[in-house]
Structure formats: structure tokens, C-alpha cells
Design a protein around this motif. Structure first.
Motif, PDB file in Angstrom:
ATOM      1  N   SER A 116      80.590 -31.373 -52.494  1.00  0.00           N
ATOM      2  CA  SER A 116      79.603 -31.917 -51.554  1.00  0.00           C
ATOM      3  C   SER A 116      79.355 -30.949 -50.405  1.00  0.00           C
ATOM      4  N   LEU A 117      80.412 -30.387 -49.855  1.00  0.00           N
ATOM      5  CA  LEU A 117      80.254 -29.426 -48.763  1.00  0.00           C
ATOM      6  C   LEU A 117      79.499 -28.187 -49.220  1.00  0.00           C
ATOM      7  N   ARG A 118      79.771 -27.723 -50.436  1.00  0.00           N
ATOM      8  CA  ARG A 118      79.077 -26.539 -50.947  1.00  0.00           C
ATOM      9  C   ARG A 118      77.589 -26.811 -51.099  1.00  0.00           C
ATOM     10  N   ARG A 119      77.240 -28.005 -51.624  1.00  0.00           N
ATOM     11  CA  ARG A 119      75.817 -28.354 -51.762  1.00  0.00           C
ATOM     12  C   ARG A 119      75.136 -28.424 -50.403  1.00  0.00           C
ATOM     13  N   ILE A 120      75.790 -29.048 -49.432  1.00  0.00           N
ATOM     14  CA  ILE A 120      75.211 -29.175 -48.091  1.00  0.00           C
ATOM     15  C   ILE A 120      75.028 -27.802 -47.461  1.00  0.00           C
TER      16      ILE A 120
END
Length: 186
Positions: A167-171
């Protein structure tokens, strides 16, 4: 192996993420078990527990493990042939060599932490006044570090990081406008 079997390429990311989470969760349980074994059997308790579970793993591997040769053609290769092929691949591909060196240095730093954290924590715990130490989380009944619980805390952070990473990588990719590893066919 993942591609050869025709699995979806995004599935590998999920498998790797979940393996980090499951490994961290089992490490949390191991840390708690080590804490309890140390409580009941003293400092050698966790090591005796490790011997017991290692023997259990040995029996399980001997009974259930089937070798993964990679392909049917490679079944006749010797261990020496595999090792020679691996060595030539490593020295022949600068990217693989760089990743190996980076991984080795990272693991080396981790092992320095593993070897030094107990004496450092013990030194600091001895400086805590006994009147304050009884209320401190992370100390056992002898006012020494509860290593199993502390290790479990480290692993809980690892599990949380493994869970949050996609999730952090996508954001961050959206914010920074960069491609993710899913966009690159590897």
C-alpha cells in the motif's frame, strides 16, 4: 518457477509479502515461547527448545520433502555441477553479483545486531534503579531484558512493515509519479 508454472505475475508479490508476514508472526510466537522457556528453565531453556524444534523440522523434512530440481533435464547433475554453474552465473552477471554483495552486507549488519543487542540491553538494564525497573515493559522478574518479548516486538514491526509495504509503495508511486515493480516485466 513461478513463471514456468504459469502463475500470474502479481501473485509472486503477494506470495513474497505473505511469506514476510507469516515468518514475522511465527517469529513473534517463537519469541514469546523463548521467553516462557527462559522463565521456566533458565537461560538454557530457549536453546533446548530450539534443539527440540530443529529435530522436529529434521524429521518433517526427511519424511515430506520432495526435491525441486527446476526441470526434468537437470536431474542428472551433481551438486558440484550446480555449484559451478551458480558460481559462473554470479561472477558472469554484474547485477547478480551486486545484489549478492548488497544482501551479504545487509545480513552482516543484521548479525552484528544479533550478537551485540543482548550485552547492550543487559548493560542498560543494570543501570535502571530497581524501584523503577519493576514497572518497565521488556524486563523480566530478575530485572534483566526479556529477550523473547523484545525479539517478538522486532518481529511485530517486521510483520507490520510487510503488511503495509504494498500500500505504501502504491501511494508513493502515485505521489512521485514513478513506476512500480508491477509495471516492469521482469
Amino acid at each position: 518457477e513461478h513463471r514456468r508454472r504459469g502463475f500470474h505475475r502479481d501473485g509472486l508479490e503477494v506470495i513474497l509479502r505473505d511469506s514476510v508476514i507469516v515468518t514475522s508472526l511465527s517469529s513473534i510466537a517463537s519469541g514469546y515461547l523463548a521467553h516462557r522457556l527462559a522463565h521456566y528453565f533458565g537461560a538454557v531453556g530457549p536453546f533446548r527448545g530450539a534443539v527440540f524444534f530443529t529435530l522436529g523440522a529434521l524429521v518433517l523434512v526427511m519424511c515430506r520433502w520432495t526435491e525441486n530440481y527446476g526441470s526434468e533435464v537437470d536431474r542428472g547433475k551433481t551438486v558440484r555441477a550446480y555449484m559451478t554453474e551458480a558460481y559462473l552465473t554470479i561472477v558472469g552477471n554484474r547485477s547478480i553479483l551486486t545484489i549478492g554483495v548488497a544482501q551479504g552486507l545487509s545480513e552482516g549488519c543484521l548479525f552484528v545486531l544479533v550478537y551485540l543487542w543482548s550485552p547492550v540491553l543487559t548493560t542498560y538494564s543494570e543501570r535502571i534503579p530497581k524501584s523503577v525497573a519493576k514497572n518497565k515493559l521488556g524486563l523480566d522478574e530478575h530485572f534483566l531484558p526479556a529477550y523473547g518479548l523484545i525479539f517478538g516486538g522486532f518481529m511485530a514491526c517486521g510483520a507490520l512493515g510487510g503488511y503495509m509495504e504494498p500500500s505504501l509503495r502504491r501511494i508513493l508511486s502515485k505521489l512521485l509519479g514513478e513506476t512500480t515493480t508491477n509495471d516492469v516485466d521482469t
